[in-house]
Scaffold this active site. Structure first.
Site, PDB file in Angstrom:
ATOM      1  N   GLU A 179       0.820  -1.219   0.000  1.00 40.42           N
ATOM      2  CA  GLU A 179       0.000   0.000   0.000  1.00 40.42           C
ATOM      3  C   GLU A 179       0.846   1.257   0.000  1.00 40.42           C
ATOM      4  O   GLU A 179       0.541   2.241   0.686  1.00 40.42           O
ATOM      5  CB  GLU A 179      -0.964  -0.017   1.198  1.00 40.42           C
ATOM      6  CG  GLU A 179      -1.964  -1.180   1.134  1.00 40.42           C
ATOM      7  CD  GLU A 179      -2.987  -1.189   2.274  1.00 40.42           C
ATOM      8  OE1 GLU A 179      -2.700  -0.613   3.324  1.00 40.42           O
ATOM      9  OE2 GLU A 179      -4.060  -1.789   2.085  1.00 40.42           O
ATOM     10  N   ASP A 208      -8.605  -8.874   4.294  1.00 37.86           N
ATOM     11  CA  ASP A 208      -8.327  -7.773   5.216  1.00 37.86           C
ATOM     12  C   ASP A 208      -9.386  -7.658   6.302  1.00 37.86           C
ATOM     13  O   ASP A 208     -10.181  -6.721   6.261  1.00 37.86           O
ATOM     14  CB  ASP A 208      -8.220  -6.457   4.434  1.00 37.86           C
ATOM     15  CG  ASP A 208      -7.655  -5.334   5.303  1.00 37.86           C
ATOM     16  OD1 ASP A 208      -7.118  -5.628   6.382  1.00 37.86           O
ATOM     17  OD2 ASP A 208      -7.755  -4.168   4.889  1.00 37.86           O
ATOM     18  N   GLU A 259     -12.519  -1.990  12.418  1.00 36.55           N
ATOM     19  CA  GLU A 259     -12.573  -1.296  11.131  1.00 36.55           C
ATOM     20  C   GLU A 259     -13.749  -1.764  10.271  1.00 36.55           C
ATOM     21  O   GLU A 259     -14.501  -0.959   9.749  1.00 36.55           O
ATOM     22  CB  GLU A 259     -11.253  -1.515  10.381  1.00 36.55           C
ATOM     23  CG  GLU A 259     -11.248  -0.900   8.986  1.00 36.55           C
ATOM     24  CD  GLU A 259      -9.912  -1.049   8.291  1.00 36.55           C
ATOM     25  OE1 GLU A 259      -8.988  -1.651   8.870  1.00 36.55           O
ATOM     26  OE2 GLU A 259      -9.790  -0.553   7.155  1.00 36.55           O
TER      27      GLU A 259
END
Lengths: 656, 656
Positions: free
Chosen positions: B270, B349, B377
């Protein structure tokens, strides 16, 4: 003349003044604007060897003089040529300035054959740019809301800038006919609210720079200012204390800026405060400010962009397109003469294709400003070439009451646009986006002008070509003339709108707004797509138009194809007027649009020798991005609708 | 004991020490941790009238003593009770502390019936929290990346905080068995990179606060530090100058913090820098840092979260799920003993449902840390009740080689989790999210523990109830036990993942990531949905698993329903093992999930008298949001799939 190093001269390079600068010119008049005209001529003469005079006796190539009896109003002028002299007779000082720039536009042809007297006067009395500039820099939006050309030209972060560039900006605006500028964002945050009071000096300084070019400064104000700035307990427009506060405050504004234009207000819209909190309506709010401004000749621009931005997507009965009409049409006749209702050109929000707002035909007893968006929020964000004059021309020429009725330009008393300018070296991010700013001003002056002619004017002024001027002109027309329709082809189809990434609004995201509170939906399912806004089965929005449009839009058969999905939910197999189905039209236009973007880039390569190399490189880079983005639009839109419809492309092209 | 005003005591309220505090206790040992134990006991005695002793001769209710021959390792202890005395014999100072907290957990029952000797030792040697804290505050992300509990407890914006709270934090962590904390975000920005060098003092100060609770501090470092901080021309891990820089830098770190734990690195992921830029691989990078750390007993945690985040959505051959295995499995055996490859529990993820990462079974010759996400998240962002221990229990108990093989907990040498803590008064935003932090530590100590028992422990410690303890316990179990599955029901179905709003990841947006470069797609069309990851017709990801899973996952008939859309693209009419079609399952689970969220809220009302009123009100507010959000998920998911499939709900419920 302000000459700025590192800043592109846009449509006023020194060469634009060659024809005037080499001649004997007489300028008569003793106003600040006449002084500006003299300074322009003197500057040109210094470069090209001509002479400037102020003595009536003598033989001159060019005479610019005032005559309030000329019958063309204070901004108009009469242009003629005979006996080897070109003459501008202006109705007022501003007319002198506009006459000068008309001669600049004509160049050598202004000094050729005889010309019988031509009267010029602006069709619209106020031709205005709204800047969405902030003083502070927002971490996501930047300094200019929906700005794609860098920071503000008025403010560096937190405080005023050196304003030399603002003077040059005023000159450019005068040269295309603009006479008013609102300097700050209609979303008035805490810092910017203070421009009305303790930071008023910053506005006055901008006004000082723009005054020599006939441009008055306006200010966006926060409706809650009496509370936020004045410490009052209310901002109720019918409260005496509130009215007194605005009167006092406005008096101080005019004491500082005697030719101040007025206020711009976004009220009860997208979270901005307004009269609703006090059980008052928009007329109450606007009139209160109008009353404060009236003694000084000021006006309030009150925006009609009011809708429920917290709509439930499940609720099919609420239609954002209806909102402005529903709020404002019932108030027609209640607004003061100096309260101008400012209506966006379409009922939603500056999409690449919308019908004309029905509000424009619904308020015969109200002064209306039509608002366009020069900043390309939804039309490529100044990364894409998208020459918007053809769209604006269609809007201004639209006849709400049918072929025998008046046009939008006839009905509107003013034309306003959101500016596309920032502190970018080319002013507008994309160098070719300068043409949009230029064309907006010219259309506001003369709405009947042809967009291709305007582009021609802009090219002639902007690019003093060393080589073959015809070649560059041809290339730019090939790239720009049809660029709005090209953009339309590769983005949201048939007037359905949006399908952009939420927040920044760049690039495709078909469902991005589909389940949000913003009221912008397409309702695509496996069988069809579009919003039913008919009276028969939909939201009834078509009923907000007068005949014939209320019937034309109501009927899927009569509705113009390019607005079909704005007004109707139709099956993918629905056949358009050209015999294509909706789904095949989507595929065809998207393949074509992306191809056309690629063709633009190829054409631009051929202009390499005709424009400065840095400008050429910058446009090339942006065209690369446009080609990439158009391909992304093509593939996402086609894939989305293929997955939904299951309909194969008739030409067997690749859909992912 | 640090007692903080305005901060909730979490699972260590004073009442938790009542049983110990009223007794005669002997503590033997002269380490800093023994001192901590003494201080805890003394503090409790001061409140409840007991006594603390250090003289071997005498009769005591509780004895805590060290015996390195106890055979339970430095962190273990043996607990027993006979002749009216409860005894903790610890293998090392840390064992003394963990033994104390075991007695705290048991409360009065620790002083009841005789107890034959019970050996306790942690299943995993490192039980670690990774903080994604920054020093600076990001305008969008805030200070803690994916943090939903306010700012960092380590830093105020720009600099170090008063660290009193960090001491209290260490105490809470020790009480649930955590022994390592990485203090800063794995995305190491410029300011935070300097924690390694000139801002190292800030890390040392944190270490000083955590040391008394047996917690070592680790630091996320930027792989490009030799360039960014050291002024070198390269960060090539095989370059001698680079290796020397890391050796010198690490030596300085240990000179300042002698018990420093080591580095955490997110490399070539990333956008973070890594060894790829120099043509090196992850083993080269990790080993270079391992070599610098080895002389001091430090370790490097090297994250396996590596994939192409600029994927073209049109490219169906690239599969993000494959990436970690493709990158890391070939490197098995090449990592140093003190280089720990840190693998997220699933291949994508931290979704609410993923298969276990195949990397975990693919690196027998590598030390592996399994990484969980305690910060919610993708599981409600600490606005939703979502007790995650049942998911983690499934992960830890998963047997990659089938029913007779080892579990994930057997294979992993460490368990790591992203922390959910911030400067919020309840530590974790949602007061009930404290249970996730507690359960994580406990599962890392003993992966076989039952999530419902852990919840019971947490309830007993956290809520010293005045009234009927059974009622609150029952209510919390009803709300929390099944909350993960409830969350799963109303969000993305059958393991398909994502369908969240891009960027912040809260709330539904079915197509939000569908046409992006992030590699997270569902491929829903009018006929079906899901990702074909089979060897036969898909990306081949199923082949990364050992048997039997490589076959189980390959077959739509055998694949567990809850992972069906992770592994297969199936028609909406595909029949699940319970006889329901996929589309009907989507409708049923979403109606049920939203109803269950509403039922949670109703249940919570009944706990009004059993918890402090402010806590009750806060949870109620959050439950309101959860109910709203669950309804939004229900309606968007159902509407999206209804529009695509055209399939009516068998029960005729409202779909918009």
């Amino acid at each position: 003349m302000p000459e700025l190093s590192g800043v592109h001269p846009a449509w006023l390079p020194p060469e634009a003044f060659r024809a005037i600068g080499s001649r004997r010119t007489l300028v008569l008049g003793d106003d600040v604007l006449a002084d500006t005209v003299r300074a322009e001529v003197a500057h040109a003469c210094a470069r090209y060897g001509g002479t400037l005079h102020d003595d009536r006796d003598g033989a001159y190539d060019l005479v610019l003089a005032l005559d309030s009896e000329a019958g063309v109003g204070p901004e108009g002028f009469v242009l003629s040529r005979h006996d080897g002299a070109t003459t501008v007779v202006a109705g007022g000082p501003a007319g002198l300035l506009y006459g000068l720039f008309e001669v600049v536009r004509r160049g050598e042809t202004a000094f050729g054959a005889d010309l019988p007297a031509e009267a010029h006067r602006p069709a619209l009395r106020r031709r205005m740019l709204d800047h969405w500039d902030n003083i502070d820099v927002h971490p996501v939006m930047g300094q200019v809301e929906r700005g794609y050309a860098g920071g503000s030209i008025f403010w560096r972060e937190g405080g005023p800038r050196d304003l030399t560039r603002v003077r040059a900006y005023g000159r450019l605006l005068a040269a295309c006919g603009i006479n008013a500028v609102a300097v700050n964002n209609v979303n008035v945050h805490a810092t910017e609210a203070r421009l009305l009071t303790d930071r008023l000096g910053e506005v006055a300084a901008i006004a000082d720079e723009l005054r020599p070019y006939g441009i008055r400064v306006h200010l966006s104000v926060n409706f809650a200012s009496p509370v936020a700035l004045g410490g009052l307990a209310t901002a109720d427009p019918l409260d005496d204390g509130v009215r007194a506060w605005w009167a006092r405050t406005t008096e101080r504004v005019y004491a500082t800026i005697p030719d101040f234009g007025g206020y711009v207000v976004k009220a009860d819209s997208e979270g901005q405060p307004g009269p609703f909190a006090y059980g008052r309506d928009h007329a109450d709010g606007a009139n209160m400010l109008a009353d404060a401004l009236a003694p000084f000749g000021g006006v309030v621009h009150w925006r009609a962009f009011v809708y429920d931005h917290r709509q439930d997507w499940r609720d099919r009965s609420t239609d954002r397109a209806r909102a402005a009409y529903d709020h404002f049409a019932p108030l027609d006749g209640r607004f003061r003469d100096n309260a101008i209702v400012q209506v966006k050109n379409g009922p939603i929000d500056f999409q690449v294709r919308e019908p004309v707002s029905p509000v424009i035909a619904a308020m015969p007893d109200t002064r209306l400003a039509v608002e366009l968006q020069v900043t390309q929020e939804y039309t490529g964000q100044q990364k894409h070439v998208c020459y918007l004059a053809p769209m604006w021309r269609e809007v201004l020429g639209f006849r709400p009451w049918g072929p025998d009725g008046r046009t939008v330009a006839d009905v509107a008393t003013e034309l306003v646009a959101v500016s596309n300018v920032g502190d970018d070296p080319y002013w507008t991010g994309h160098p070719l986006a300068q043409a949009n700013l230029y064309a907006f001003g010219r259309l506001a002056w003369a709405p009947g002008l042809d967009p291709a002619d305007l582009l021609d004017e802009w090219i002639g002024l902007t690019f003093p070509v060393a080589g073959d001027p015809g070649r560059l002109r041809r290339i730019l027309h090939e790239i720009m003339d049809g660029s709005w329709r090209t953009y339309e082809r590769y983005t949201a189809p048939l007037g359905v709108g949006f399908m952009v990434r939420p927040g920044h609004h760049y690039g495709p995201d078909v469902d991005g707004y589909e389940y949000t509170p913003w009221g912008t939906y397409h309702f695509a399912d496996r069988d069809g797509v579009g919003v039913d806004r008919t009276r028969a089965t939909g939201t009834g929005f078509t009923g907000q138009y007068p005949k014939p449009w209320s019937d034309v839009y109501e009927s899927p058969a009569k509705c113009p194809d390019e607005l079909l999905l704005f007004f109707h939910h139709v099956p993918y197999g629905h056949v358009l007027h050209d015999g294509t189905t909706v789904i095949q039209h989507i595929y065809d236009t998207h393949f074509a649009g992306a191809e056309q973007a690629a063709a633009m880039r190829d054409r631009w390569e051929k202009a390499a020798g005709d424009v400065p190399p840095e400008l050429h490189a910058r446009v090339r880079e942006l065209l690369d991005e446009q080609v990439r983005s158009a391909r992304e639009w093509r593939d996402q839109i086609n894939t989305y609708f293929f997955r939904k419809s299951g309909a194969a492309d008739a030409h067997g092209r690749r859909i992912y």
